[in-house]
Design a protein around this motif. Structure first.
Motif, PDB file in Angstrom:
ATOM      1  N   ILE A 150       0.779  -1.230   0.033  1.00 12.18           N
ATOM      2  CA  ILE A 150      -0.023   0.053   0.091  1.00 12.18           C
ATOM      3  C   ILE A 150       0.874   1.326   0.130  1.00 12.18           C
ATOM      4  N   LEU A 151       1.971   1.297   0.630  1.00 11.39           N
ATOM      5  CA  LEU A 151       2.953   2.501   0.768  1.00 11.39           C
ATOM      6  C   LEU A 151       3.756   2.811  -0.362  1.00 11.39           C
ATOM      7  N   PHE A 152       4.145   1.613  -0.995  1.00  9.26           N
ATOM      8  CA  PHE A 152       5.265   1.646  -2.039  1.00  9.26           C
ATOM      9  C   PHE A 152       4.935   1.174  -3.405  1.00  9.26           C
ATOM     10  N   GLY A 153       3.441   0.545  -3.383  1.00  6.06           N
ATOM     11  CA  GLY A 153       3.192  -0.242  -4.534  1.00  6.06           C
ATOM     12  C   GLY A 153       2.590   0.428  -5.790  1.00  6.06           C
ATOM     13  N   SER A 154       2.695   1.713  -6.000  1.00  4.50           N
ATOM     14  CA  SER A 154       2.218   2.506  -6.911  1.00  4.50           C
ATOM     15  C   SER A 154       3.266   2.402  -8.267  1.00  4.50           C
TER      16      SER A 154
ATOM     17  N   TYR B 251       8.719   2.594 -11.594  1.00  3.10           N
ATOM     18  CA  TYR B 251       8.779   1.061 -12.554  1.00  3.10           C
ATOM     19  C   TYR B 251       8.259   1.312 -13.748  1.00  3.10           C
ATOM     20  N   HIS B 252       7.149   2.063 -13.634  1.00  2.00           N
ATOM     21  CA  HIS B 252       6.214   2.148 -15.039  1.00  2.00           C
ATOM     22  C   HIS B 252       6.799   3.033 -16.092  1.00  2.00           C
ATOM     23  N   ARG B 253       7.862   3.909 -15.739  1.00  2.00           N
ATOM     24  CA  ARG B 253       8.730   4.841 -16.702  1.00  2.00           C
ATOM     25  C   ARG B 253       9.807   3.899 -17.508  1.00  2.00           C
ATOM     26  N   VAL B 254       9.986   2.674 -16.678  1.00  2.00           N
ATOM     27  CA  VAL B 254      11.074   2.058 -17.072  1.00  2.00           C
ATOM     28  C   VAL B 254      10.535   0.979 -18.580  1.00  2.00           C
ATOM     29  N   PRO B 255      11.242   1.164 -19.657  1.00  2.00           N
ATOM     30  CA  PRO B 255      10.682  -0.053 -20.744  1.00  2.00           C
ATOM     31  C   PRO B 255      11.374  -1.315 -19.890  1.00  2.00           C
ATOM     32  N   LYS B 256      10.208  -2.152 -20.443  1.00  2.00           N
ATOM     33  CA  LYS B 256      10.304  -3.685 -19.667  1.00  2.00           C
ATOM     34  C   LYS B 256      10.410  -4.549 -20.592  1.00  2.00           C
ATOM     35  N   PRO B 257      10.970  -5.857 -20.693  1.00  2.00           N
ATOM     36  CA  PRO B 257      10.747  -6.823 -21.390  1.00  2.00           C
ATOM     37  C   PRO B 257       9.476  -7.513 -21.351  1.00  2.00           C
ATOM     38  N   PHE B 258       8.902  -8.126 -22.191  1.00  2.00           N
ATOM     39  CA  PHE B 258       7.501  -8.987 -22.096  1.00  2.00           C
ATOM     40  C   PHE B 258       7.287 -10.030 -21.169  1.00  2.00           C
TER      41      PHE B 258
ATOM     42  N   ALA C  92       6.102  -9.518 -15.248  1.00  2.00           N
ATOM     43  CA  ALA C  92       4.674  -9.498 -15.062  1.00  2.00           C
ATOM     44  C   ALA C  92       4.166  -8.141 -14.955  1.00  2.00           C
ATOM     45  N   PRO C  93       2.973  -7.894 -14.836  1.00  8.51           N
ATOM     46  CA  PRO C  93       2.246  -6.777 -14.759  1.00  8.51           C
ATOM     47  C   PRO C  93       2.127  -6.354 -13.102  1.00  8.51           C
ATOM     48  N   LEU C  94       2.098  -5.185 -12.786  1.00  9.00           N
ATOM     49  CA  LEU C  94       2.342  -4.942 -11.259  1.00  9.00           C
ATOM     50  C   LEU C  94       1.399  -5.502 -10.337  1.00  9.00           C
ATOM     51  N   TRP C  95       0.028  -5.614 -10.552  1.00  4.04           N
ATOM     52  CA  TRP C  95      -0.804  -6.240  -9.923  1.00  4.04           C
ATOM     53  C   TRP C  95      -0.329  -7.790  -9.534  1.00  4.04           C
TER      54      TRP C  95
ATOM     55  N   HIS D 241       9.472  -4.101  -2.713  1.00  8.30           N
ATOM     56  CA  HIS D 241       8.623  -3.014  -3.097  1.00  8.30           C
ATOM     57  C   HIS D 241       9.171  -1.566  -3.137  1.00  8.30           C
ATOM     58  N   PRO D 242       9.747  -1.318  -1.760  1.00  9.90           N
ATOM     59  CA  PRO D 242      10.144   0.026  -1.668  1.00  9.90           C
ATOM     60  C   PRO D 242      11.688   0.299  -2.555  1.00  9.90           C
ATOM     61  N   PHE D 243      12.534  -0.586  -2.453  1.00 11.44           N
ATOM     62  CA  PHE D 243      13.678  -0.499  -3.433  1.00 11.44           C
ATOM     63  C   PHE D 243      13.497  -0.394  -4.906  1.00 11.44           C
ATOM     64  N   VAL D 244      12.180  -1.231  -5.598  1.00  9.18           N
ATOM     65  CA  VAL D 244      12.055  -1.026  -6.811  1.00  9.18           C
ATOM     66  C   VAL D 244      11.063   0.000  -7.135  1.00  9.18           C
ATOM     67  N   LEU D 245       9.980  -0.265  -6.320  1.00 12.64           N
ATOM     68  CA  LEU D 245       8.818   0.747  -6.888  1.00 12.64           C
ATOM     69  C   LEU D 245       8.941   2.103  -6.150  1.00 12.64           C
ATOM     70  N   GLY D 246       9.543   2.243  -5.246  1.00 12.24           N
ATOM     71  CA  GLY D 246       9.832   3.535  -4.359  1.00 12.24           C
ATOM     72  C   GLY D 246      10.941   4.379  -4.840  1.00 12.24           C
TER      73      GLY D 246
END
Length: 166
Positions: free
Chosen positions: A37-41, A45-52, A55-58, A105-110
């Motif tokens: 909840i605190l760091f999951g947005s 992470y969304h700004r980085v181009p990712k390979p196929f 997995a989606p964030l959810w 989650h905080p390291f990657v997404l935050g």
């Protein structure tokens, strides 16, 4: 009269077991959910181009919660079988696993600190593997419940490694 007392004793034991099961699962699950909840947005992470194969964030959120539930249940099974007394380092390994699993989650997404996430995943995989080895000595089902967590930690390590070079 004696059977009524025995019945009440069994009922009290069942209530304590259920309460301890709920606590054993709820504590790591709640910690994990709070971190998500605190760091999951995942703005960074969304700004980085990712390979196929990312997995989606959810899915990251659900799989992390699922892994937390399974490991909480595995730890409770080991505790219920008295394994934390026999395997003196099992509880510290489990606590280390919970601690390392909630920092991804905080390291990657935050913070976007992918190298820290990678290191934490390697540490998490190591503690999970040691938990797996300790758990299998006490309860074979608990050992099996640790396997999805091992796979998830390995996948998160791979994702974190790949993110370092994107």
């Amino acid at each position: 009269m004696a059977s009524q007392t025995a019945h009440e004793t069994k009922k009290a034991q069942a209530k304590r077991a259920l309460r301890s099961l709920a606590t054993g699962i709820a504590v790591p699950f709640t910690l994990t959910l709070t971190i998500i909840i605190l760091f999951g947005s995942g703005r960074k992470y969304h700004r980085v181009p990712k390979p196929f194969w990312f997995a989606p964030l959810w899915f990251f959120h659900l799989a992390t919660l699922g892994s937390s539930l399974l490991m909480g249940l595995a730890a409770w099974l080991v505790w219920a079988d008295g394994g934390f007394q026999g395997e003196s380092d099992a509880i510290s390994l489990y606590i280390a696993h919970v601690s390392l699993s909630i920092v991804w989650h905080p390291f990657v997404l935050g913070m976007g600190a992918y190298w820290l996430a990678f290191l934490s995943c390697l540490g998490n995989f190591g503690t999970l593997f040691l938990c797996y080895l300790r758990f299998r000595k006490v309860n074979p089902f608990a050992k099996d419940l640790a396997k999805p967590g091992l796979l998830w930690a390995a996948y998160l390590a791979l994702v974190s490694f790949k993110l370092m070079f994107l």
